[in-house]
Enzyme design. Structure first.
Site, short mmCIF file in Angstrom:
data_model
loop_
_atom_site.label_atom_id
_atom_site.label_comp_id
_atom_site.label_asym_id
_atom_site.label_seq_id
_atom_site.Cartn_x
_atom_site.Cartn_y
_atom_site.Cartn_z
N ASP A 140 37.95 19.90 -10.05
CA ASP A 140 36.78 20.78 -10.18
C ASP A 140 35.77 20.64 -9.05
OD1 ASP A 140 37.60 21.80 -12.77
OD2 ASP A 140 37.09 19.82 -13.55
N CYS B 43 0.84 -1.20 0.00
CA CYS B 43 0.00 0.00 0.00
C CYS B 43 0.88 1.25 0.00
CB CYS B 43 -0.91 -0.03 1.23
SG CYS B 43 -1.68 1.55 1.61
N CYS C 171 0.03 3.77 2.71
CA CYS C 171 0.52 3.35 4.03
C CYS C 171 2.02 3.62 4.16
CB CYS C 171 0.24 1.87 4.27
SG CYS C 171 -1.49 1.43 4.00
N ASP D 45 36.01 16.91 -14.48
CA ASP D 45 36.57 15.58 -14.24
C ASP D 45 36.40 15.14 -12.80
OD1 ASP D 45 38.47 17.00 -12.85
OD2 ASP D 45 40.04 16.80 -14.35
N ASP E 222 34.25 22.02 -18.24
CA ASP E 222 35.70 22.16 -18.06
C ASP E 222 36.32 21.67 -19.37
OD1 ASP E 222 38.26 22.31 -16.76
OD2 ASP E 222 38.19 20.13 -16.61
#
Length: 786
Positions: A685, A95, A98, A681, A487
């Site tokens: 970064d 359910c 529920c 990468d 990048d």
């Protein structure tokens, strides 16, 4: 890779980015450390250690460096988590409404950090701040779950898999007694409907049939009322069918209950089928590993294998752990991990990923990561826990369902009472019947079941395409991407640098200039440094290096045999006030100066990936408004790549902090609903990935930092996978909204028809159960890969 092992430490309280850089540069100088990376965003120090026997001594030196630089920082092993987590399986949970109630009530328990009930996988994830609190919370959770769903079995997930021999598959079998009662009830109903009996016999047959068919529903409704759980589907069906009996509509009362129970059976069948399909989609978990011990081979659970162990993988078997091939060669199919359909060849020295399938040859592998840290383990963990980060649409539906049912019940009550009082000729039984139709329609199951399944299927389908999405919230956010920022190095270009020219000034020769550069770059893991060391081709005696300083965004300063060597970009030469020659050549220029005297430069070139051109074209076809590239490389190099790829904007000569600043400016240009994506990468970064609305890491399988910093991980180096991810996100959203519009539309139509007296309870049950089945089957389409 030999005995190389990875170690991660958490530096709690580290709030100085400059100190993080200092820690990284000093730790990498420790003897026995191959590489070190300090992720300031996640406060994680990742180290690659050459010899595991020296691990304790290296950790002692590392902690001494950290304590010296940052005395207030608390250092702890990453494997020791401050947050205690428990995963339970709620077997028999069928359910969706529920499931929402359980999640809501469990989140109110004191001491709970978070609780997520994933209806799609039947998983309950509880997080607490301590193990002591967790024990108490689980006890309270058991009571609440049993109150809301007494038939649900609560199982600790850790106990369901204990090695390949003890692995248990939990099957939910239908109750044969319940099925028998349903069949007998159906037969009695058919007899009463077809044959003509006296009124008393008919009533008796219908009543017995009703009790046999709907007994379970009535018992559940009664139990829930006693526990204060009134507004659920059991209560609604009980009231509606009781009402039908009260106004003499006996056949309809039984038929509605029968239709409801049969519909419920098919609904559970559809939900279970979709769960199994998703499970099959991610069937990449290896069952065993063949460990070589002396001259014997022992079959063990992957969890029992240690770093440095030798394992044998036969043709047709899954590779159980990440490692390096030390013997043999074969073709390896990694399609389940990366979405690549073509198998790749592996031989001695190549890295292999767990979850891949060995196609033809026998290979011997030295294990480099324990199972918990392996690729397959991380992928499974990310996909299984993706639904813990719910999409805004899911959260809206959960809130909507909470108020929708009581509101419809209140309208039904008014519908039964008010019209007979004010409309001439209106009877109470007539309007009661219409109110009962209202009640049958009001259950929101179609929404609370199909929406999570749709998102879960989308995440699963994306992972099979090589796109790991960390949450359904990110999958939904991919629909609104306006700006994509790339990048350059390793993302749009191959990141495989090659020394293409060595230009000397004065009497120094090319080999000497290259040697100076190699000494300067000997501690760096940057692709440019690796290309210089590769071109040098000789071993570097690091004992000759007297001092080493990495100047962020500029280059490196080292002292070797009394000589000061500077190797870096034009900014380094300007900073150190060295007179140098500007170069117009396309490529990355590394200028070299020794003892303040300029000796020349080295040209290093990188290639654009073949896939990058296609990726940019596909993104533009999707309607992405702006595609930008940020790079720390020179303007001439950046502009050449941008022209080649037809990018909208390019910003070059950027330091790491300048990338973040530029990203913030680009972020201000988009609309309020639009999303900005940064693709990098994942290693250098990390700050930019964290700042973007959606951070996407390329080739993330080789980088732990990428998986941590990014919201989406592309498991190959193909930028075009971003297009794949967005397409899957759009398809998933389309399916989810089809279900929302269809479910609410049908219910609304039947609510109006019911109120006007045109819809009977038969149609009402279709508007409830039938719609749910159709919505669940539609949700299953989200997991298909186009």
């Amino acid at each position: 890779m030999g005995n190389h092992i990875k170690k991660e430490l958490i530096l709690e309280g580290l709030d100085c980015a400059n100190c993080a850089t200092k820690i990284e540069s000093q730790v990498v100088l420790i003897e026995g450390v191959a590489s070190a990376y300090m992720n300031f965003i996640t406060k994680t120090l990742s180290m690659e250690i050459i010899d595991k026997d020296k691990l304790d001594d290296i950790l002692k030196q590392t902690k001494a460096i950290i304590n010296k630089l940052e005395p207030h920082v608390n250092v702890s092993d990453k494997s020791i988590s401050k947050i205690e987590k428990k995963v339970l399986l709620l077997m028999g949970l069928s359910c969706g409404n529920c499931a929402s109630k359980i999640e809501r009530e469990l989140n109110n328990i004191s001491g709970v950090k978070s609780v997520v009930v994933d209806f799609a996988t039947k998983k309950l994830v509880i997080e607490a701040n301590s193990s002591y609190e967790l024990v108490r919370i689980i006890e309270e959770a058991n009571v609440i779950i049993k109150r809301i769903e007494p038939d649900v079995k609560i199982i600790d997930k850790e106990n369901t898999v204990e090695g390949h021999e003890k692995k248990k598959v939990i099957k939910e079998q239908g109750n044969s007694i319940e099925l028998t009662m349903l069949i007998i009830g159906s037969i009695l109903f058919t007899i009463a409907l077809v044959y003509k009996f006296s009124f008393k016999v008919e009533v008796l047959l219908y009543t017995i049939s009703y009790l046999l068919v709907g007994g379970k529903v009535l018992l559940k409704a009664g139990r829930n009322i006693l526990r204060g759980q009134i507004f659920d589907e059991n209560f609604l069906m009980g009231i509606a069918t009781f009402g039908a009996f009260a106004i003499g509509e006996f056949p309809e009362g039984v038929a509605v209950m029968l239709f409801y129970r049969v519909g419920e059976f098919f609904q559970n069948l559809a939900v279970n089928r979709s769960r199994k399909s998703i499970a099959a989609l991610m069937d990449i978990r290896p069952d065993y590993a063949n460990v070589k011990i002396d001259d014997n081979i022992k079959k063990v659970s992957p969890e029992e294998v240690k770093v440095g162990d030798i394992i044998i993988v036969k043709p047709g078997e899954k590779i159980p752990l990440d490692g390096t091939v030390v013997e043999g060669s074969s073709m390896v199919d990694a399609s389940a991990l990366t979405g690549e359909s073509i198998p790749r060849e592996v031989e001695i020295g190549n890295q292999v990923l767990s979850g891949s399938i060995n196609k033809n040859g026998l290979i011997v592998i030295e294990v480099t990561k324990e199972f918990g840290e392996s690729t397959v383990s991380k992928i499974l963990d990310l996909v299984e826990n993706a639904n813990s980060r719910k999409a805004p649409t899911e959260n809206f539906i959960t809130k909507f369902a909470r108020y929708y049912t009581p509101a419809v019940v209140a309208i039904a009550a008014l519908l039964a009472v008010i019209p007979p009082l004010f409309i001439n000729g209106a009877t109470f039984s007539q309007w009661l019947y219409r109110a009962l139709v209202f009640l049958v329609i009001s259950c929101p199951c179609a929404l609370v079941v199909s929406i999570p399944l749709g998102f879960f299927g989308g995440v699963g389908g994306a992972s099979r395409s090589g796109v790991l999405v960390k949450g359904s919230n990110y999958l939904e956010a991919l629909n609104n991407v306006e700006t994509v920022v790339f990048d350059k190095t390793g993302t749009l270009t191959k990141g495989v640098f090659k020394v293409t020219e060595i230009k000397t000034i004065g009497e120094v020769d090319q080999s000497t200039l290259l040697e100076y550069a190699a000494f300067a770059e000997s501690y760096s893991n940057h692709p440019i440094a690796i290309s210089i060391l590769k071109a040098y081709e000789k071993e570097i005696n690091r004992d000759l290096i007297e001092s080493y300083e990495e100047i962020s965004g500029h280059g490196i300063k080292v002292e070797v045999k009394g000589k000061e060597i500077l190797a870096g970009n034009t900014k380094l030469m300007q900073k150190e006030q060295i007179t140098f020659n500007e170069s117009e050549e396309v490529g990355t220029i590394v200028h070299i100066a020794v003892n303040r005297s300029y000796l020349g430069y080295i040209v290093i070139s990188d290639e654009v990936k073949e896939d990058s051109v296609r990726a940019i074209k596909l993104l533009k076809n999707l309607g992405i408004k702006k595609i930008v590239m940020l790079t720390g490389d020179r303007k001439s190099v950046g502009e050449k790549v941008a022209k080649q790829l037809d990018l909208d904007e390019v910003y070059a000569d950027l330091l790491p902090h300048e990338k973040v600043e530029r990203l913030e400016l680009l972020d201000n240009e988009k609309t309020a609903k639009g999303k900005l994506v940064f693709v990098g990468d994942g290693i250098n970064d990390a700050p930019v990935l964290a700042r973007a609305d959606i951070g996407i890491a390329m080739g993330g399988l080789g980088s732990d930092a990428a998986i941590e910093a990014a919201d989406v991980v592309i498991m190959t180096d193909e930028p075009s996978k971003i297009y794949t991810g967005i397409k899957i996100a759009k398809r998933t959203k389309k399916i989810v909204w089809q279900n929302i519009i269809f479910s609410l539309g049908v219910k609304l139509i039947f609510l109006v028809l019911g109120a006007l007296g045109y819809a009977t309870m038969w149609e009402a049950v279709f508007a409830d159960v039938g719609v749910t089945i159709i919505a669940v089957l539609n949700a299953m389409r989200a997991m298909k890969i186009e």
